[in-house]
Design a protein around this motif. Structure first.
Motif, PDB file in Angstrom:
ATOM      1  N   LYS A  87       0.778  -1.066  -0.050  1.00 57.02           N
ATOM      2  CA  LYS A  87       0.027  -0.094   0.000  1.00 57.02           C
ATOM      3  C   LYS A  87       1.034   1.218   0.057  1.00 57.02           C
ATOM      4  CE  LYS A  87      -4.279  -1.789   1.653  1.00 57.02           C
ATOM      5  NZ  LYS A  87      -5.227  -1.953   2.824  1.00 57.02           N
ATOM      6  N   MET A  88       2.046   1.188   0.577  1.00 58.25           N
ATOM      7  CA  MET A  88       2.861   2.172   0.614  1.00 58.25           C
ATOM      8  C   MET A  88       3.370   2.624  -0.764  1.00 58.25           C
ATOM      9  SD  MET A  88       4.825   4.411   2.423  1.00 58.25           S
ATOM     10  CE  MET A  88       6.731   4.999   2.364  1.00 58.25           C
ATOM     11  N   ALA A  89       3.635   1.483  -1.347  1.00 58.19           N
ATOM     12  CA  ALA A  89       4.153   1.545  -2.925  1.00 58.19           C
ATOM     13  C   ALA A  89       3.111   2.059  -3.638  1.00 58.19           C
ATOM     14  CB  ALA A  89       4.629  -0.010  -3.483  1.00 58.19           C
ATOM     15  N   LYS A  90       1.791   1.568  -3.639  1.00 59.19           N
ATOM     16  CA  LYS A  90       0.815   2.131  -4.275  1.00 59.19           C
ATOM     17  C   LYS A  90       0.518   3.609  -4.111  1.00 59.19           C
ATOM     18  CE  LYS A  90      -3.656   1.003  -6.091  1.00 59.19           C
ATOM     19  NZ  LYS A  90      -3.428   1.110  -7.532  1.00 59.19           N
ATOM     20  N   LYS A  91       0.770   4.048  -2.742  1.00 48.90           N
ATOM     21  CA  LYS A  91       0.750   5.384  -2.532  1.00 48.90           C
ATOM     22  C   LYS A  91       1.654   6.335  -3.336  1.00 48.90           C
ATOM     23  CE  LYS A  91      -0.549   8.722   0.994  1.00 48.90           C
ATOM     24  NZ  LYS A  91      -1.617   9.271   0.450  1.00 48.90           N
ATOM     25  N   ILE A  92       2.806   5.963  -3.138  1.00 46.70           N
ATOM     26  CA  ILE A  92       3.907   6.563  -3.954  1.00 46.70           C
ATOM     27  C   ILE A  92       3.677   6.816  -5.572  1.00 46.70           C
ATOM     28  CG2 ILE A  92       6.432   6.476  -4.663  1.00 46.70           C
ATOM     29  CD1 ILE A  92       7.151   5.869  -1.752  1.00 46.70           C
ATOM     30  N   SER A  93       3.170   5.656  -5.993  1.00 49.61           N
ATOM     31  CA  SER A  93       2.969   5.657  -7.341  1.00 49.61           C
ATOM     32  C   SER A  93       1.836   6.451  -7.930  1.00 49.61           C
ATOM     33  CB  SER A  93       2.679   4.126  -7.646  1.00 49.61           C
ATOM     34  OG  SER A  93       1.885   4.068  -8.953  1.00 49.61           O
ATOM     35  N   ASN A  94       0.859   6.293  -6.876  1.00 47.71           N
ATOM     36  CA  ASN A  94      -0.497   7.214  -7.024  1.00 47.71           C
ATOM     37  C   ASN A  94       0.030   8.722  -7.019  1.00 47.71           C
ATOM     38  OD1 ASN A  94      -2.257   5.000  -7.409  1.00 47.71           O
ATOM     39  ND2 ASN A  94      -2.855   5.007  -5.427  1.00 47.71           N
ATOM     40  N   LEU A  95       0.707   9.085  -6.110  1.00 46.65           N
ATOM     41  CA  LEU A  95       1.036  10.562  -6.220  1.00 46.65           C
ATOM     42  C   LEU A  95       1.824  11.056  -7.222  1.00 46.65           C
ATOM     43  CD1 LEU A  95       2.415  10.503  -2.286  1.00 46.65           C
ATOM     44  CD2 LEU A  95       0.351  11.689  -3.162  1.00 46.65           C
ATOM     45  N   GLY A  96       2.473  10.118  -7.964  1.00 46.12           N
ATOM     46  CA  GLY A  96       3.371  10.375  -9.203  1.00 46.12           C
ATOM     47  C   GLY A  96       2.265  10.711 -10.137  1.00 46.12           C
ATOM     48  N   LEU A  97       1.326   9.592 -10.265  1.00 50.19           N
ATOM     49  CA  LEU A  97       0.276   9.791 -11.456  1.00 50.19           C
ATOM     50  C   LEU A  97      -0.666  11.194 -11.228  1.00 50.19           C
ATOM     51  CD1 LEU A  97      -0.829   6.113 -11.101  1.00 50.19           C
ATOM     52  CD2 LEU A  97       0.494   7.301 -13.324  1.00 50.19           C
ATOM     53  N   GLU A  98      -0.701  11.495  -9.694  1.00 50.74           N
ATOM     54  CA  GLU A  98      -1.693  12.589  -9.854  1.00 50.74           C
ATOM     55  C   GLU A  98      -0.354  14.076  -9.984  1.00 50.74           C
ATOM     56  OE1 GLU A  98      -2.896  12.328  -5.660  1.00 50.74           O
ATOM     57  OE2 GLU A  98      -3.784  10.666  -5.969  1.00 50.74           O
ATOM     58  N   ARG A 150      10.967  -0.354  -5.722  1.00 52.14           N
ATOM     59  CA  ARG A 150      11.115  -1.886  -6.215  1.00 52.14           C
ATOM     60  C   ARG A 150       9.960  -2.734  -6.644  1.00 52.14           C
ATOM     61  NH1 ARG A 150      16.211  -4.342  -7.436  1.00 52.14           N
ATOM     62  NH2 ARG A 150      15.101  -6.090  -6.864  1.00 52.14           N
ATOM     63  N   ILE A 151       8.928  -2.382  -5.944  1.00 56.89           N
ATOM     64  CA  ILE A 151       7.514  -3.242  -5.666  1.00 56.89           C
ATOM     65  C   ILE A 151       7.046  -2.337  -7.363  1.00 56.89           C
ATOM     66  CG2 ILE A 151       5.235  -3.293  -4.959  1.00 56.89           C
ATOM     67  CD1 ILE A 151       6.248  -3.494  -2.210  1.00 56.89           C
ATOM     68  N   ASN A 152       6.847  -1.190  -7.226  1.00 57.89           N
ATOM     69  CA  ASN A 152       6.553  -0.534  -8.363  1.00 57.89           C
ATOM     70  C   ASN A 152       7.126  -0.942  -9.746  1.00 57.89           C
ATOM     71  OD1 ASN A 152       4.322   0.732  -6.725  1.00 57.89           O
ATOM     72  ND2 ASN A 152       5.580   2.653  -6.594  1.00 57.89           N
ATOM     73  N   ALA A 153       8.278  -1.044  -9.718  1.00 63.44           N
ATOM     74  CA  ALA A 153       9.193  -1.425 -10.919  1.00 63.44           C
ATOM     75  C   ALA A 153       8.712  -2.897 -11.153  1.00 63.44           C
ATOM     76  CB  ALA A 153      10.544  -1.065 -10.791  1.00 63.44           C
ATOM     77  N   GLY A 154       8.150  -3.554 -10.685  1.00 65.05           N
ATOM     78  CA  GLY A 154       7.792  -4.895 -10.721  1.00 65.05           C
ATOM     79  C   GLY A 154       9.046  -5.997 -10.533  1.00 65.05           C
ATOM     80  N   GLU A 155      10.285  -5.407  -9.526  1.00 64.13           N
ATOM     81  CA  GLU A 155      11.356  -6.168  -9.366  1.00 64.13           C
ATOM     82  C   GLU A 155      11.232  -6.928  -8.175  1.00 64.13           C
ATOM     83  OE1 GLU A 155      13.757  -2.763 -11.256  1.00 64.13           O
ATOM     84  OE2 GLU A 155      13.939  -2.437  -9.146  1.00 64.13           O
ATOM     85  N   PRO A 156      11.990  -8.128  -8.193  1.00 63.32           N
ATOM     86  CA  PRO A 156      11.889  -8.984  -6.836  1.00 63.32           C
ATOM     87  C   PRO A 156      12.186  -8.163  -5.439  1.00 63.32           C
ATOM     88  CG  PRO A 156      13.408  -9.482  -8.341  1.00 63.32           C
ATOM     89  CD  PRO A 156      12.913  -8.505  -9.144  1.00 63.32           C
TER      90      PRO A 156
END
Length: 159
Positions: A87-98, A150-156
């Motif tokens: 969820k932290m990864a998603k929050k960072i990703s969403n902020l970028g998208l916004e 890492r999560i947002n980049a789809g990396e292990p």
């Protein structure tokens, strides 16, 4: 994306400095990282409520001087919202998208954050109901930011 971490106090322990350096190096692949240390105030052993408020205010003023107007501010606060790593990864990703390309994380000193800093925050984040030393919290935060990228980049990344 730019990530700024504003933190009260300097790191003194070599092992913590090494960990911060390592995560800073790893994060350079994903973002521009800036760590700003503001000087902590002396905290007497038996301090009054008034002294505590004054110390938080002095540290808070130093923090707020370093917060950019266009930055999305996340204050680390024990009463904040807890997130999983995903969820932290998603929050960072969403902020970028916004269109929020600058995120500032704020770590208070040993007695916490001034109310005006918390009021300026766009989000209050808690890592635990435990209290962590603010110097160690810097390492924990950097690790979680790194994990998020890492999560947002789809990396292990281990769970």
């Amino acid at each position: 994306m730019k990530i700024t971490i504003i933190t009260v106090g300097k790191l003194k322990e070599k092992y913590l400095k090494m960990a911060v350096d390592e995560y800073s190096k790893r994060l350079s692949k994903y973002c521009k990282l800036e760590i700003i240390e503001v000087m902590d105030e002396k905290t007497p052993d038996k301090m009054s409520i008034t002294q505590e408020i004054l110390i938080k205010q002095k540290e808070g003023q130093k923090i707020l001087k370093n917060v950019k107007d266009n930055s999305y501010v996340i204050a680390l606060e024990i009463q904040g919202k807890m997130l999983t790593s995903e969820k932290m990864a998603k929050k960072i990703s969403n902020l970028g998208l916004e269109g929020k390309s600058h995120i500032t994380f704020v770590i208070g000193g040993s007695i916490g954050l001034w109310e005006e800093v918390l009021d300026r925050a766009d989000y209050r984040l808690s890592f635990s109901t435990f209290t962590f030393p603010h110097q160690l919290m810097r390492v924990i935060l950097l690790e979680q930011i790194y994990r998020s990228f890492r999560i947002n980049a789809g990396e292990p990344y281990h769970k």
